[in-house]
Design a protein around this motif. Structure first.
Motif, PDB file in Angstrom:
ATOM      1  N   MET A 141     -10.396   4.454   0.939  1.00  0.00           N
ATOM      2  CA  MET A 141     -10.299   4.062  -0.440  1.00  0.00           C
ATOM      3  C   MET A 141      -9.455   2.809  -0.931  1.00  0.00           C
ATOM      4  SD  MET A 141      -9.643   7.852  -2.171  1.00  0.00           S
ATOM      5  CE  MET A 141      -9.333   7.197  -3.900  1.00  0.00           C
ATOM      6  N   ALA A 142      -8.291   2.558   0.103  1.00  0.00           N
ATOM      7  CA  ALA A 142      -7.433   1.423  -0.001  1.00  0.00           C
ATOM      8  C   ALA A 142      -8.221   0.240   0.278  1.00  0.00           C
ATOM      9  CB  ALA A 142      -6.182   1.818   0.774  1.00  0.00           C
ATOM     10  N   ALA A 143      -9.053   0.214   1.285  1.00  0.00           N
ATOM     11  CA  ALA A 143      -9.721  -0.717   1.807  1.00  0.00           C
ATOM     12  C   ALA A 143     -10.656  -1.339   0.402  1.00  0.00           C
ATOM     13  CB  ALA A 143     -10.551  -0.385   2.914  1.00  0.00           C
ATOM     14  N   THR A 144     -11.198  -0.568  -0.231  1.00  0.00           N
ATOM     15  CA  THR A 144     -12.132  -0.803  -1.455  1.00  0.00           C
ATOM     16  C   THR A 144     -11.253  -1.388  -2.512  1.00  0.00           C
ATOM     17  OG1 THR A 144     -13.797   0.723  -0.964  1.00  0.00           O
ATOM     18  CG2 THR A 144     -13.699   0.028  -3.269  1.00  0.00           C
ATOM     19  N   MET A 145     -10.164  -0.902  -2.763  1.00  0.00           N
ATOM     20  CA  MET A 145      -9.011  -1.272  -3.693  1.00  0.00           C
ATOM     21  C   MET A 145      -8.325  -2.708  -3.536  1.00  0.00           C
ATOM     22  SD  MET A 145      -7.002   2.446  -4.340  1.00  0.00           S
ATOM     23  CE  MET A 145      -6.055   1.854  -5.306  1.00  0.00           C
ATOM     24  N   MET A 146      -8.209  -2.699  -2.243  1.00  0.00           N
ATOM     25  CA  MET A 146      -7.786  -4.024  -1.842  1.00  0.00           C
ATOM     26  C   MET A 146      -8.662  -5.303  -1.908  1.00  0.00           C
ATOM     27  SD  MET A 146      -4.767  -5.248  -0.292  1.00  0.00           S
ATOM     28  CE  MET A 146      -4.142  -4.316   0.834  1.00  0.00           C
ATOM     29  N   GLU A 147      -9.756  -4.834  -1.561  1.00  0.00           N
ATOM     30  CA  GLU A 147     -10.992  -6.011  -1.578  1.00  0.00           C
ATOM     31  C   GLU A 147     -11.247  -6.303  -3.088  1.00  0.00           C
ATOM     32  OE1 GLU A 147     -15.870  -6.741  -0.480  1.00  0.00           O
ATOM     33  OE2 GLU A 147     -14.752  -4.890   0.055  1.00  0.00           O
ATOM     34  N   LYS A 148     -10.913  -5.436  -3.860  1.00  0.00           N
ATOM     35  CA  LYS A 148     -11.270  -5.775  -5.398  1.00  0.00           C
ATOM     36  C   LYS A 148     -10.011  -6.491  -6.127  1.00  0.00           C
ATOM     37  CE  LYS A 148     -12.030  -3.359  -9.912  1.00  0.00           C
ATOM     38  NZ  LYS A 148     -12.300  -2.254 -10.625  1.00  0.00           N
ATOM     39  N   SER A 149      -8.896  -5.969  -5.734  1.00  0.00           N
ATOM     40  CA  SER A 149      -7.705  -6.689  -6.352  1.00  0.00           C
ATOM     41  C   SER A 149      -6.939  -7.845  -5.680  1.00  0.00           C
ATOM     42  CB  SER A 149      -6.726  -5.638  -6.896  1.00  0.00           C
ATOM     43  OG  SER A 149      -7.381  -4.640  -7.714  1.00  0.00           O
ATOM     44  N   PHE A 150      -7.056  -7.703  -4.189  1.00  0.00           N
ATOM     45  CA  PHE A 150      -6.263  -8.677  -3.496  1.00  0.00           C
ATOM     46  C   PHE A 150      -7.144  -9.327  -2.544  1.00  0.00           C
ATOM     47  CE2 PHE A 150      -3.197  -5.741  -5.292  1.00  0.00           C
ATOM     48  CZ  PHE A 150      -2.141  -6.898  -5.577  1.00  0.00           C
ATOM     49  N   PRO A 151      -8.360  -9.835  -2.745  1.00  0.00           N
ATOM     50  CA  PRO A 151      -9.560 -10.415  -1.897  1.00  0.00           C
ATOM     51  C   PRO A 151      -8.845 -11.192  -0.640  1.00  0.00           C
ATOM     52  CG  PRO A 151      -9.751 -11.632  -3.957  1.00  0.00           C
ATOM     53  CD  PRO A 151      -8.600 -10.448  -4.150  1.00  0.00           C
ATOM     54  N   ASN A 152      -7.877 -11.983  -0.883  1.00  0.00           N
ATOM     55  CA  ASN A 152      -7.250 -12.881  -0.036  1.00  0.00           C
ATOM     56  C   ASN A 152      -6.386 -12.011   1.074  1.00  0.00           C
ATOM     57  OD1 ASN A 152      -8.619 -15.138  -1.054  1.00  0.00           O
ATOM     58  ND2 ASN A 152      -6.940 -15.326  -2.505  1.00  0.00           N
ATOM     59  N   ALA A 153      -6.077 -10.876   1.066  1.00  0.00           N
ATOM     60  CA  ALA A 153      -5.222 -10.126   1.935  1.00  0.00           C
ATOM     61  C   ALA A 153      -5.897  -9.788   3.015  1.00  0.00           C
ATOM     62  CB  ALA A 153      -4.664  -8.743   1.139  1.00  0.00           C
ATOM     63  N   ASN A 154      -5.411  -9.768   4.050  1.00  0.00           N
ATOM     64  CA  ASN A 154      -5.886  -9.579   5.656  1.00  0.00           C
ATOM     65  C   ASN A 154      -5.982  -7.744   5.854  1.00  0.00           C
ATOM     66  OD1 ASN A 154      -6.521  -9.127   8.358  1.00  0.00           O
ATOM     67  ND2 ASN A 154      -5.565 -10.999   8.914  1.00  0.00           N
TER      68      ASN A 154
ATOM     69  N   LEU B  64       0.864  -0.993  -0.034  1.00  0.00           N
ATOM     70  CA  LEU B  64       0.145   0.079  -0.111  1.00  0.00           C
ATOM     71  C   LEU B  64       0.725   1.075  -0.140  1.00  0.00           C
ATOM     72  CD1 LEU B  64      -2.714   1.562   0.444  1.00  0.00           C
ATOM     73  CD2 LEU B  64      -2.747   1.089   2.934  1.00  0.00           C
ATOM     74  N   THR B  65       0.441   2.281  -0.768  1.00  0.00           N
ATOM     75  CA  THR B  65       1.365   3.341  -1.047  1.00  0.00           C
ATOM     76  C   THR B  65       0.361   4.452  -0.655  1.00  0.00           C
ATOM     77  OG1 THR B  65       2.759   2.579  -2.509  1.00  0.00           O
ATOM     78  CG2 THR B  65       2.683   5.054  -2.398  1.00  0.00           C
ATOM     79  N   LEU B  66       0.977   5.338   0.172  1.00  0.00           N
ATOM     80  CA  LEU B  66      -0.100   6.644   0.466  1.00  0.00           C
ATOM     81  C   LEU B  66       0.907   7.766   0.556  1.00  0.00           C
ATOM     82  CD1 LEU B  66      -2.021   5.365   3.633  1.00  0.00           C
ATOM     83  CD2 LEU B  66      -2.756   5.749   1.489  1.00  0.00           C
ATOM     84  N   LEU B  67       0.462   8.882  -0.356  1.00  0.00           N
ATOM     85  CA  LEU B  67       0.958   9.998  -0.390  1.00  0.00           C
ATOM     86  C   LEU B  67       0.149  11.190   0.152  1.00  0.00           C
ATOM     87  CD1 LEU B  67       2.656  10.083  -4.116  1.00  0.00           C
ATOM     88  CD2 LEU B  67       3.538   9.174  -1.915  1.00  0.00           C
ATOM     89  N   VAL B  68       0.770  12.015   1.184  1.00  0.00           N
ATOM     90  CA  VAL B  68       0.099  13.044   1.657  1.00  0.00           C
ATOM     91  C   VAL B  68       0.815  14.384   1.895  1.00  0.00           C
ATOM     92  CG1 VAL B  68      -1.300  14.023   3.704  1.00  0.00           C
ATOM     93  CG2 VAL B  68      -1.520  11.399   2.994  1.00  0.00           C
TER      94      VAL B  68
ATOM     95  N   GLU C  67       6.358  18.516  -3.999  1.00  0.00           N
ATOM     96  CA  GLU C  67       4.877  18.607  -3.732  1.00  0.00           C
ATOM     97  C   GLU C  67       4.072  17.728  -4.543  1.00  0.00           C
ATOM     98  OE1 GLU C  67       0.946  21.515  -3.081  1.00  0.00           O
ATOM     99  OE2 GLU C  67       2.939  21.970  -2.026  1.00  0.00           O
ATOM    100  N   LEU C  68       3.696  16.578  -4.084  1.00  0.00           N
ATOM    101  CA  LEU C  68       2.819  15.711  -4.966  1.00  0.00           C
ATOM    102  C   LEU C  68       1.551  15.720  -4.412  1.00  0.00           C
ATOM    103  CD1 LEU C  68       5.311  12.628  -4.979  1.00  0.00           C
ATOM    104  CD2 LEU C  68       5.105  14.629  -6.754  1.00  0.00           C
ATOM    105  N   ASP C  69       0.539  15.263  -5.397  1.00  0.00           N
ATOM    106  CA  ASP C  69      -0.948  15.266  -5.232  1.00  0.00           C
ATOM    107  C   ASP C  69      -1.083  14.043  -3.986  1.00  0.00           C
ATOM    108  OD1 ASP C  69      -1.729  17.267  -6.741  1.00  0.00           O
ATOM    109  OD2 ASP C  69      -1.964  15.942  -8.475  1.00  0.00           O
ATOM    110  N   ASP C  70      -2.274  14.276  -3.220  1.00  0.00           N
ATOM    111  CA  ASP C  70      -2.562  13.147  -2.285  1.00  0.00           C
ATOM    112  C   ASP C  70      -2.969  11.955  -3.171  1.00  0.00           C
ATOM    113  OD1 ASP C  70      -2.351  14.932  -0.312  1.00  0.00           O
ATOM    114  OD2 ASP C  70      -4.383  15.482  -0.424  1.00  0.00           O
ATOM    115  N   HIS C  71      -2.447  10.838  -2.705  1.00  0.00           N
ATOM    116  CA  HIS C  71      -2.469   9.540  -3.653  1.00  0.00           C
ATOM    117  C   HIS C  71      -2.674   8.381  -2.896  1.00  0.00           C
ATOM    118  CE1 HIS C  71      -1.030   6.751  -6.808  1.00  0.00           C
ATOM    119  NE2 HIS C  71      -0.299   6.347  -5.819  1.00  0.00           N
ATOM    120  N   VAL C  72      -3.303   7.380  -3.359  1.00  0.00           N
ATOM    121  CA  VAL C  72      -3.166   6.085  -2.837  1.00  0.00           C
ATOM    122  C   VAL C  72      -3.234   4.883  -4.034  1.00  0.00           C
ATOM    123  CG1 VAL C  72      -5.936   5.947  -2.651  1.00  0.00           C
ATOM    124  CG2 VAL C  72      -4.572   4.374  -1.302  1.00  0.00           C
TER     125      VAL C  72
END
Length: 391
Positions: free
Chosen positions: A45-58, A19-23, A101-106
């Protein structure tokens, strides 16, 4: 141009997904709450993305570990830079403070997403010589930090130590000028003025010999001069070394400058250093083009990367290409994980692990337009002919 060895710790981290987060980094206590709220929303947002692409991850393990940073006010107010980056899995998180300075990102990916941080991890190690007329202080630095070097007792860090206690300028009638007390325009006693100037040249010769021999020559580390222009001129004349950086220097007196001001002035030079990197890349690009050692379009770069042929990989900032590159070189494109994965990031990781260099450039910084957001400069021709000639 090399990549910081510390980055290898992240590249060798196992057990994805990552997981990558930029703030954007808060600049004062009042803005911390906004940063924490942004961080919280990105985690959702990361929780939704994880469920879609890596459903077996905890996901609970990820959320628990990342939330520790979300609620830590000291973390948000510590460090420097304009953007906070966190990259990790359910076991370990790597944190970075970026100067850009980068945009907020996940994002969530099979491997660590290094593209946002890659420019910050380019290796630029140097020395800063804060030079007065009768003393010096030596610093060691990189793109983000500057540290004073504790010199041994025999170091010629004072003119009196190098040339003797009787050489202290006190017997000479001077009027101070600029920011250096005790060194100025001499009135009368021209012979004394000449002697003091001669002492200064002799002292600078000892400083140059000491700094170059003991700190710069071993790994060919560049020396950035911090001092009045006239002092820099004399020092460069006696040093006669290509290790003295001609482009990067600070034309100020360090006599009354504290460490934090020195660090501020030096780190402000990093943008100039990066400009020189881009200029050098443009020349390398032209040479590679003339020898037909260029490959663009991400899918065409896969094979030379896996064959250790890529010397330099240039990626357009913000570019993406769908696909997942496996350790055996196979390219996957028809899975949810692959559709969300950025192939350019995989190419960057494999290039570094095979001894190549990676940089991201904006459209206006690129030496030429690329197809698909990436171009590779090869070590030798894909046919192997050039490799045979070099051997």
């Amino acid at each position: 141009m090399q990549t910081n060895p510390d980055l290898l710790n992240l590249l060798h981290a196992q057990n994805g997904p990552f997981l990558t987060l930029l703030v954007k980094r808060p600049t004062n206590p009042a803005s911390v709450n906004q940063a924490k709220l942004t961080f919280k929303n990105l985690l959702k947002m990361a929780a939704t993305m994880m469920e879609k692409s890596f459903p077996n991850a905890n996901w609970e393990n990820y959320q628990s570990r990342f939330t520790e940073y979300q609620d830590n006010n000291d973390f948000w107010l510590s460090g420097t830079g304009k953007t906070v980056a966190l990259i990790g899995n359910e076991h370990q998180i790597f944190t970075y403070h970026l100067n850009r300075e980068l945009d907020d990102h996940v994002s969530i990916s099979h491997r660590p997403n290094i593209l946002p941080i890659i420019n910050e991890e380019l290796e630029f190690n140097y020395l800063v010589l804060a030079l007065n007329h009768d003393s010096f202080i030596l610093y060691r630095g990189d793109q983000h930090h500057l540290l004073p070097i504790n010199l041994p007792a025999d170091a010629p860090d004072k003119l009196t130590k190098a040339l003797g206690e009787e050489i202290d300028g006190k017997s000479v009638n001077v009027t101070a000028r600029g920011h250096e007390p005790g060194f100025g325009s001499f009135h009368g006693h021209n012979e004394k003025s000449a002697e003091v100037q001669k002492d200064k040249v002799n002292y600078y010769q000892q400083v140059a010999d000491y700094v170059l021999k003991n700190f710069a020559q071993y790994d060919q580390r560049k020396v950035i001069l911090f001092g009045l222009p006239e002092n820099q001129t004399i020092f460069k004349q006696v040093a006669k070394s290509n290790l003295i950086d001609e482009k990067l220097h600070i034309d100020l007196s360090p006599a009354k400058t504290d460490f934090y001001e020195v660090e501020k002035q030096v780190l402000n030079l990093m943008s100039q250093w990066f400009d020189s990197v881009i200029a050098a890349l443009s020349k390398d690009y032209e040479q590679a083009a003339s020898k037909q050692l260029l490959v663009d379009e991400p899918y065409n770069i896969v094979e030379p990367v896996m064959n250790h042929q890529v010397d330099q990989l240039i990626i357009t900032s913000g570019a993406t290409a769908r696909g997942l590159l496996l350790d055996d070189g196979n390219l996957i494109s028809n899975t949810p994980e692959a559709s969300q994965n950025n192939l350019l990031n995989d190419l960057a990781i494999f290039t570094i692990l095979r001894g190549g260099n990676v940089i991201t450039l904006t459209e206006d910084q690129l030496p030429a337009k690329t197809r698909g957001g990436g171009v590779a400069l090869l070590r030798y021709a894909q046919s192997g002919i050039e490799r045979a000639e070099k051997s």
